[in-house]
Design a protein around this motif. Structure first.
Motif, PDB file in Angstrom:
ATOM      1  N   TYR A 165      28.409 -22.050 -38.091  1.00 48.07           N
ATOM      2  CA  TYR A 165      27.101 -21.759 -37.496  1.00 48.07           C
ATOM      3  C   TYR A 165      26.040 -21.827 -38.576  1.00 48.07           C
ATOM      4  O   TYR A 165      26.178 -21.250 -39.652  1.00 48.07           O
ATOM      5  CB  TYR A 165      27.111 -20.367 -36.865  1.00 48.07           C
ATOM      6  CG  TYR A 165      25.749 -19.971 -36.344  1.00 48.07           C
ATOM      7  CD1 TYR A 165      25.354 -20.348 -35.066  1.00 48.07           C
ATOM      8  CD2 TYR A 165      24.859 -19.258 -37.145  1.00 48.07           C
ATOM      9  CE1 TYR A 165      24.093 -20.011 -34.591  1.00 48.07           C
ATOM     10  CE2 TYR A 165      23.603 -18.921 -36.673  1.00 48.07           C
ATOM     11  CZ  TYR A 165      23.222 -19.298 -35.401  1.00 48.07           C
ATOM     12  OH  TYR A 165      21.977 -18.971 -34.946  1.00 48.07           O
ATOM     13  N   LYS A 167      21.479 -22.307 -38.713  1.00 44.38           N
ATOM     14  CA  LYS A 167      20.245 -22.530 -37.955  1.00 44.38           C
ATOM     15  C   LYS A 167      19.806 -23.994 -37.955  1.00 44.38           C
ATOM     16  O   LYS A 167      19.233 -24.489 -36.987  1.00 44.38           O
ATOM     17  CB  LYS A 167      19.124 -21.648 -38.512  1.00 44.38           C
ATOM     18  CG  LYS A 167      19.108 -20.241 -37.938  1.00 44.38           C
ATOM     19  CD  LYS A 167      18.780 -20.263 -36.451  1.00 44.38           C
ATOM     20  CE  LYS A 167      18.647 -18.855 -35.895  1.00 44.38           C
ATOM     21  NZ  LYS A 167      18.378 -18.880 -34.419  1.00 44.38           N
ATOM     22  N   ILE A 170      21.616 -25.627 -35.128  1.00 44.06           N
ATOM     23  CA  ILE A 170      21.052 -25.217 -33.843  1.00 44.06           C
ATOM     24  C   ILE A 170      19.687 -25.879 -33.619  1.00 44.06           C
ATOM     25  O   ILE A 170      19.396 -26.404 -32.535  1.00 44.06           O
ATOM     26  CB  ILE A 170      20.914 -23.688 -33.791  1.00 44.06           C
ATOM     27  CG1 ILE A 170      22.295 -23.014 -33.838  1.00 44.06           C
ATOM     28  CG2 ILE A 170      20.148 -23.255 -32.534  1.00 44.06           C
ATOM     29  CD1 ILE A 170      23.177 -23.274 -32.650  1.00 44.06           C
ATOM     30  N   ASN A 171      18.858 -25.876 -34.640  1.00 44.17           N
ATOM     31  CA  ASN A 171      17.490 -26.394 -34.501  1.00 44.17           C
ATOM     32  C   ASN A 171      17.443 -27.905 -34.309  1.00 44.17           C
ATOM     33  O   ASN A 171      16.416 -28.457 -33.884  1.00 44.17           O
ATOM     34  CB  ASN A 171      16.654 -26.011 -35.720  1.00 44.17           C
ATOM     35  CG  ASN A 171      16.368 -24.514 -35.778  1.00 44.17           C
ATOM     36  OD1 ASN A 171      16.453 -23.825 -34.761  1.00 44.17           O
ATOM     37  ND2 ASN A 171      16.053 -24.017 -36.961  1.00 44.17           N
ATOM     38  N   GLN A 205      27.914 -17.437 -30.998  1.00 44.47           N
ATOM     39  CA  GLN A 205      26.511 -17.648 -31.362  1.00 44.47           C
ATOM     40  C   GLN A 205      26.001 -18.988 -30.843  1.00 44.47           C
ATOM     41  O   GLN A 205      24.885 -19.089 -30.312  1.00 44.47           O
ATOM     42  CB  GLN A 205      26.340 -17.579 -32.878  1.00 44.47           C
ATOM     43  CG  GLN A 205      26.483 -16.185 -33.461  1.00 44.47           C
ATOM     44  CD  GLN A 205      26.328 -16.181 -34.970  1.00 44.47           C
ATOM     45  OE1 GLN A 205      27.200 -16.650 -35.700  1.00 44.47           O
ATOM     46  NE2 GLN A 205      25.218 -15.653 -35.444  1.00 44.47           N
ATOM     47  N   LYS A 208      25.531 -18.627 -27.092  1.00 45.20           N
ATOM     48  CA  LYS A 208      24.381 -17.786 -26.774  1.00 45.20           C
ATOM     49  C   LYS A 208      23.065 -18.537 -26.922  1.00 45.20           C
ATOM     50  O   LYS A 208      22.158 -18.402 -26.092  1.00 45.20           O
ATOM     51  CB  LYS A 208      24.387 -16.555 -27.680  1.00 45.20           C
ATOM     52  CG  LYS A 208      23.231 -15.592 -27.435  1.00 45.20           C
ATOM     53  CD  LYS A 208      23.303 -14.411 -28.379  1.00 45.20           C
ATOM     54  CE  LYS A 208      22.123 -13.454 -28.152  1.00 45.20           C
ATOM     55  NZ  LYS A 208      22.185 -12.285 -29.074  1.00 45.20           N
ATOM     56  N   GLU A 209      22.970 -19.365 -27.959  1.00 46.43           N
ATOM     57  CA  GLU A 209      21.707 -20.040 -28.240  1.00 46.43           C
ATOM     58  C   GLU A 209      21.553 -21.380 -27.515  1.00 46.43           C
ATOM     59  O   GLU A 209      20.443 -21.777 -27.156  1.00 46.43           O
ATOM     60  CB  GLU A 209      21.545 -20.227 -29.750  1.00 46.43           C
ATOM     61  CG  GLU A 209      21.487 -18.895 -30.499  1.00 46.43           C
ATOM     62  CD  GLU A 209      21.010 -19.044 -31.925  1.00 46.43           C
ATOM     63  OE1 GLU A 209      20.098 -19.848 -32.175  1.00 46.43           O
ATOM     64  OE2 GLU A 209      21.543 -18.332 -32.792  1.00 46.43           O
ATOM     65  N   LYS A 211      23.493 -22.374 -24.697  1.00 44.42           N
ATOM     66  CA  LYS A 211      23.686 -22.160 -23.257  1.00 44.42           C
ATOM     67  C   LYS A 211      24.313 -23.367 -22.539  1.00 44.42           C
ATOM     68  O   LYS A 211      23.774 -23.868 -21.536  1.00 44.42           O
ATOM     69  CB  LYS A 211      22.360 -21.787 -22.596  1.00 44.42           C
ATOM     70  CG  LYS A 211      21.772 -20.476 -23.115  1.00 44.42           C
ATOM     71  CD  LYS A 211      20.434 -20.167 -22.465  1.00 44.42           C
ATOM     72  CE  LYS A 211      19.910 -18.802 -22.886  1.00 44.42           C
ATOM     73  NZ  LYS A 211      19.755 -18.661 -24.362  1.00 44.42           N
TER      74      LYS A 211
END
Length: 252
Positions: A165, A167, A170-171, A205, A208-209, A211
């Protein structure tokens, strides 16, 4: 759009779109008992890959995430037809010499057509380690997002590859996801720069972010250096799809 999924083992998977297109990932086909030697440890394959001899026939598109032997080995290379389109990073170019390879860097996009389908592939960063030094040693890894279009019908699938994980990962994802195929294992969690791959907590995580509608965990218990077990995954509330058979995962 009907999508069937076939898990051979490790991160070797196939997607079949409406019975017309085959997409496959990371062919690691060494048998049970194979010993792999990495820079700082050895590992043993604990389970045989599960597949029929013809499963890799007529694969249209291969997605290779990185050049580690638990993701791409000589037996795996042999099942990649010379005519199939192969997307990977530049590290795997020499190993895949003679194949129809297109190298992609992080955030690059590639669009291809098969019959009346359009497939857009976006390369997503994959952080194979928890610090810069470890990731530099391990080498660059590609994650992929597939957007499969059939007219107005679209399915979006994220292949995490070997990543923790972060950021930045994710970004880099701005799309709504139908399916995540997530590489677990929590490799080398007790060592400097570890873990090298996703833990269940990290998967939580991601979910959650991002979805996603559906989560498919893979890369769990095939090698001795994978710390995550199927029991851990089930206790966390995720499902595990049986290896060695086609399973329907989407029928929009």
């Amino acid at each position: 759009m009907k999508i069937n999924f076939y898990h051979v083992g490790v991160a070797t998977c196939l997607l079949e779109i409406d019975g017309k297109i085959k997409i496959a990932t990371d062919p690691a086909l060494s048998p049970k008992g194979t010993i792999l030697k990495f820079k700082s440890f050895e590992t043993e394959r604990l389970q045989d890959p599960k597949y029929d001899n013809d499963i890799f026939q007529n694969v249209d598109l291969w997605l290779i995430t990185h050049l580690h032997e638990d993701h791409l080995d000589l037996l795996g290379k042999d099942v990649i037809a010379d005519s199939a389109l192969v997307l990977t990073n530049s590290d795997a170019l020499s190993f895949l010499e003679g194949k129809n390879v297109v190298p992609l860097k992080w955030t690059e996009e590639y669009v291809t057509k098969f019959e009346n389908y359009t497939i857009k592939i976006t390369t997503i960063p994959a952080y194979h380690g928890n610090n810069f030094i470890t990731r530099k040693i391990v080498g660059k890894v590609n994650g992929y997002i597939l957007e499969i279009f059939d007219g107005n019908d679209k399915t979006t699938i994220y292949l995490t590859s070997d990543t923790v994980y972060h950021k930045d990962v994710i970004n880099s994802i701005s799309k709504e996801l139908d399916i995540i195929i997530a590489n677990l294992g929590e490799v080398s969690a007790d060592k400097f720069g570890g873990p090298l791959t996703m833990s269940i907590e990290m998967l939580n995580q991601f979910v959650k972010e991002l979805k996603p509608t559906k989560v498919i965990p893979v890369h769990i218990d095939d090698f001795s250096h994978y710390m995550t077990t199927e029991d851990n995954v089930l206790k966390a509330g995720f499902s595990i799809l049986e290896k060695g058979k086609w399973i329907e995962i989407s029928d929009n």
